[in-house]
Design an enzyme around this catalytic site. Structure first.
Site, PDB file in Angstrom:
ATOM      1  CD  GLU A   1      -2.616   1.463 -22.090  1.00 11.57           C
ATOM      2  OE1 GLU A   1      -1.447   1.129 -22.364  1.00 11.57           O
ATOM      3  OE2 GLU A   1      -3.550   1.312 -22.901  1.00 11.57           O
TER       4      GLU A   1
ATOM      5  CE  LYS B   1      -4.970   8.616 -20.365  1.00 13.86           C
ATOM      6  NZ  LYS B   1      -5.893   7.568 -20.762  1.00 13.86           N
TER       7      LYS B   1
ATOM      8  CB  CYS C   1      -8.646   8.488 -15.618  1.00 12.26           C
ATOM      9  SG  CYS C   1      -7.485   7.162 -15.270  1.00 12.26           S
TER      10      CYS C   1
HETATM   11  N1  LIG Z   1      -7.024   3.052 -14.442  1.00  8.30           N
HETATM   12  C1  LIG Z   1      -7.133   3.388 -15.700  1.00  8.30           C
HETATM   13  O1  LIG Z   1      -8.102   3.051 -16.380  1.00  8.30           O
HETATM   14  C2  LIG Z   1      -6.052   4.202 -16.370  1.00  8.30           C
HETATM   15  C3  LIG Z   1      -6.064   4.307 -17.759  1.00  8.30           C
HETATM   16  C4  LIG Z   1      -5.060   5.032 -18.361  1.00  8.30           C
HETATM   17  C5  LIG Z   1      -4.083   5.654 -17.592  1.00  8.30           C
HETATM   18  N2  LIG Z   1      -4.108   5.559 -16.240  1.00  8.30           N
HETATM   19  C6  LIG Z   1      -3.024   6.192 -15.478  1.00  8.30           C
HETATM   20  O2  LIG Z   1      -2.082   5.196 -15.107  1.00  8.30           O
HETATM   21  C7  LIG Z   1      -1.531   5.491 -13.829  1.00  8.30           C
HETATM   22  C8  LIG Z   1      -1.744   4.306 -12.896  1.00  8.30           C
HETATM   23  O3  LIG Z   1      -3.137   4.124 -12.726  1.00  8.30           O
HETATM   24  P1  LIG Z   1      -3.721   2.818 -12.057  1.00  8.30           P
HETATM   25  O4  LIG Z   1      -5.181   2.899 -12.200  1.00  8.30           O
HETATM   26  O5  LIG Z   1      -2.986   1.625 -12.543  1.00  8.30           O
HETATM   27  O6  LIG Z   1      -3.291   3.078 -10.517  1.00  8.30           O
HETATM   28  P2  LIG Z   1      -3.280   2.030  -9.341  1.00  8.30           P
HETATM   29  O7  LIG Z   1      -3.426   2.815  -8.094  1.00  8.30           O
HETATM   30  O8  LIG Z   1      -4.238   0.912  -9.622  1.00  8.30           O
HETATM   31  O9  LIG Z   1      -1.801   1.390  -9.384  1.00  8.30           O
HETATM   32  C9  LIG Z   1      -0.648   2.088  -9.080  1.00  8.30           C
HETATM   33  C10 LIG Z   1       0.270   1.152  -8.299  1.00  8.30           C
HETATM   34  O10 LIG Z   1       1.543   1.779  -8.149  1.00  8.30           O
HETATM   35  C11 LIG Z   1       2.100   1.363  -6.923  1.00  8.30           C
HETATM   36  N3  LIG Z   1       3.185   2.267  -6.517  1.00  8.30           N
HETATM   37  C12 LIG Z   1       3.099   3.579  -6.154  1.00  8.30           C
HETATM   38  N4  LIG Z   1       4.334   4.064  -5.887  1.00  8.30           N
HETATM   39  C13 LIG Z   1       5.203   3.051  -6.087  1.00  8.30           C
HETATM   40  C14 LIG Z   1       6.620   2.939  -5.979  1.00  8.30           C
HETATM   41  N5  LIG Z   1       7.388   3.995  -5.623  1.00  8.30           N
HETATM   42  N6  LIG Z   1       7.188   1.745  -6.254  1.00  8.30           N
HETATM   43  C15 LIG Z   1       6.429   0.678  -6.612  1.00  8.30           C
HETATM   44  N7  LIG Z   1       5.087   0.729  -6.741  1.00  8.30           N
HETATM   45  C16 LIG Z   1       4.482   1.904  -6.485  1.00  8.30           C
HETATM   46  C17 LIG Z   1       0.911   1.382  -5.978  1.00  8.30           C
HETATM   47  O11 LIG Z   1       1.157   0.563  -4.841  1.00  8.30           O
HETATM   48  C18 LIG Z   1      -0.205   0.826  -6.889  1.00  8.30           C
HETATM   49  O12 LIG Z   1      -0.371  -0.576  -6.742  1.00  8.30           O
HETATM   50  C19 LIG Z   1      -2.188   6.781 -13.365  1.00  8.30           C
HETATM   51  O13 LIG Z   1      -1.374   7.865 -13.733  1.00  8.30           O
HETATM   52  C20 LIG Z   1      -3.468   6.824 -14.183  1.00  8.30           C
HETATM   53  O14 LIG Z   1      -3.911   8.135 -14.397  1.00  8.30           O
HETATM   54  C21 LIG Z   1      -5.057   4.824 -15.618  1.00  8.30           C
END
Ligand SMILES: NC(=O)c1ccc[n+]([C@@H]2O[C@H](COP(=O)([O-])OP(=O)(O)OC[C@H]3O[C@@H](n4cnc5c(N)ncnc54)[C@H](O)[C@@H]3O)[C@@H](O)[C@H]2O)c1
Length: 464
Positions: free
Chosen positions: A162, A222, A278
């Site tokens: 993403e 990414k 990130c």
């Molecule tokens: N935040 C950003 O801007 C962004 C942009 C691009 C990519 N990413 C990537 O996307 C991924 C997620 O990032 P995010 O910011 O959404 O993280 P986040 O911490 O906001 O959300 C992750 C969610 O996953 C849940 N989770 C963890 N283990 C789980 C399981 N076994 N079953 C069900 N739920 C579970 C957690 O409770 C949490 O709510 C990361 O790898 C990040 O690097 C983030």
């Protein structure tokens, strides 16, 4: 292959907005977002759509349209996995805090738990999509776990990183520069799985902007994109320090440099340093991967981007202390902004946390205001650093509900997030309220120097 049911594991900053937009644009696909955090799921289901757990401009309207129609939020992870044709894994992949790779490698335990749960629960064939940002070759580990369950279920693994930026997530999802899908394109089943995901995005995105590659290129792209973005910030920030010494102005330099079409104007805004969940994590991960292949020069090159960022935060804080006659002990310092950037309530790795931690070490009394971040989050961020006791953090830091409360009787005010509302504050009134000399430190190049100096402020801005 037509996708009818999508499950997304992880209802965070990526899973929530991404799935909301897919559901809005594909009304015939049922999208269920699941999470083990029941508080988060309850907030996504809150009757008042403005109470959803993630603040992003435009997001609550998208959720309002799709929720209950074909967008669902649930804690029943297993049911959603079982019913889905396509499962996005969108869980967090933080930097490891223990063991081998501590402080550098991505911690993939949440990813592995998802894979094991899918393997245990699935009774029909699934397309598993890596949405989280992962080290290159993670799909290999996923395949190992999924293919060794012996229950006859067939899996295709895709990488679909993403690229949304927080603060503009909805716009970025509606109108992305590109969508990247990596898959096993040399096999018929792999190519079909890729095509199934292309079809989902093609509901609203031109096919020319949907790139398909092999899985490893997709995973590595990414990390590379985030490394390049962070590098630009550190590049301009490194020059901000040189500008301060030489009389050049970093904004003027950035403008002149950015008008070169080979360089481009974006991401050349000097600041107190990049934050967010990130950039640092993904850079550290890239450094770790390079080191693990013995590519030490490659690793050192990218590590310098983080070193520069840490330096920028530290020197901003140190400059406050130096300017306030070498001590901030017992002085009130007002902090405007806690989120890592404007238009988000995300505070992960925010520069504000580190600047304030530095000031607290110098025994300052800090008062914080952020339009979207509450006191609980500010204390949690400081406690997480483990620099001092939780009691001391609460004794030294006050979180208030308005910018004017921050500035009253302050020795200095520091702008640490570029929220628009800080531009239009009544700065004359703020000046009157502050102790004199009234020091103003602009960590975001948000405020107009001439205006502030005319009011009477001692004004410091990054890079000028
Ligand atoms: N935040 C950003 O801007 C962004 C942009 C691009 C990519 N990413 C990537 O996307 C991924 C997620 O990032 P995010 O910011 O959404 O993280 P986040 O911490 O906001 O959300 C992750 C969610 O996953 C849940 N989770 C963890 N283990 C789980 C399981 N076994 N079953 C069900 N739920 C579970 C957690 O409770 C949490 O709510 C990361 O790898 C990040 O690097 C983030």
């Amino acid at each position: 292959m037509k996708i009818k049911n999508i499950c997304c594991i992880g209802a965070g900053y990526v899973g929530g907005p991404t799935m909301a937009v897919i559901a809005q644009k594909c009304p015939e696909i049922n999208v269920t977002v699941v999470d083990i955090n029941d508080k988060r799921i309850a907030a996504w289901n809150d009757d008042n759509v403005d109470n959803i757990p993630i603040y992003e401009p435009g997001l609550s309207r998208v959720v309002e349209e799709a929720r209950g129609r074909n967008l669902f939020f649930s804690t029943d992870v297993e049911k959603a996995i079982d019913q889905a044709d396509m499962i996005f894994i969108s869980v967090n992949t933080p930097t490891k805090t223990y063991g081998i790779g501590k402080g550098m490698a991505a911690d993939l335990k949440f990813i592995e738990l998802c894979a094991r749960q899918i393997a245990r629960v699935a009774t029909t064939d699934k397309i598993v999509v890596e949405k989280s940002t992962l080290p290159v070759r993670t799909a290999e580990a996923l395949r190992n776990i999924l293919d060794n369950t012996g229950n006859g279920v067939k899996y295709q693994i895709l990488s679909n990183p993403e690229f949304l930026a927080e603060g503009t997530a909805v716009d970025d999802l509606m109108n992305p520069d590109r969508v990247l899908i990596g898959g096993d394109i040399d096999t018929t089943e792999g190519a079909e799985a890729v095509e199934a995901l292309v079809d989902v995005y093609a509901h609203w995105i031109d096919r020319e902007r949907i790139l398909t590659t092999n899985v490893w290129s997709s995973e590595l792209s990414k990390l590379t994109a985030n490394a390049f973005l962070a590098q630009r910030v550190s590049s301009i920030n490194s020059l901000s320090e040189l500008c301060e010494k030489t009389g050049a102005d970093v904004n003027e330099v950035a403008k002149a440099v950015g008008m070169d079409s080979r360089i481009g104007p974006k991401f050349l805004q000097s600041s107190v340093g990049f934050g967010g969940s990130c950039f640092q994590k993904d850079l550290l991960n890239l450094v770790y991967i390079a080191k693990s292949y013995g590519l030490n020069e490659v690793a050192d090159y990218w590590e310098q981007v983080i070193i520069m960022n840490d330096h920028q935060k530290k020197r901003f804080a140190a400059n406050i202390v130096k300017t306030l006659f070498n001590t901030v002990s017992g002085k009130k310092i007002g902090v405007l902004g806690w989120a890592f950037k404007k238009d988000t309530n995300d505070t992960r790795e925010s520069a504000a946390i580190y600047v304030v931690d530095y000031l607290l070490n110098e025994q300052a009394d800090v008062v914080v205001y952020d339009p979207k971040v509450n006191a609980e989050q500010v204390y949690a961020d400081l406690d997480h650093l483990n620099t001092r006791s939780e009691a001391e953090n609460r004794a030294r830091v006050t979180v208030v509900n308005s910018a004017m409360d921050v500035t009253k009787d302050a020795h200095a005010v520091a702008v640490l997030t570029e929220w628009d509302e800080f531009k239009s504050l009544d700065w004359s009134l703020i000046y009157d309220d502050m102790l004199k000399p009234a020091f103003l430190f602009d960590g975001r190049r948000l405020l107009n120097r001439a205006e502030k100096e005319k009011i009477g402020f001692e004004f410091y801005a990054i890079g000028s």
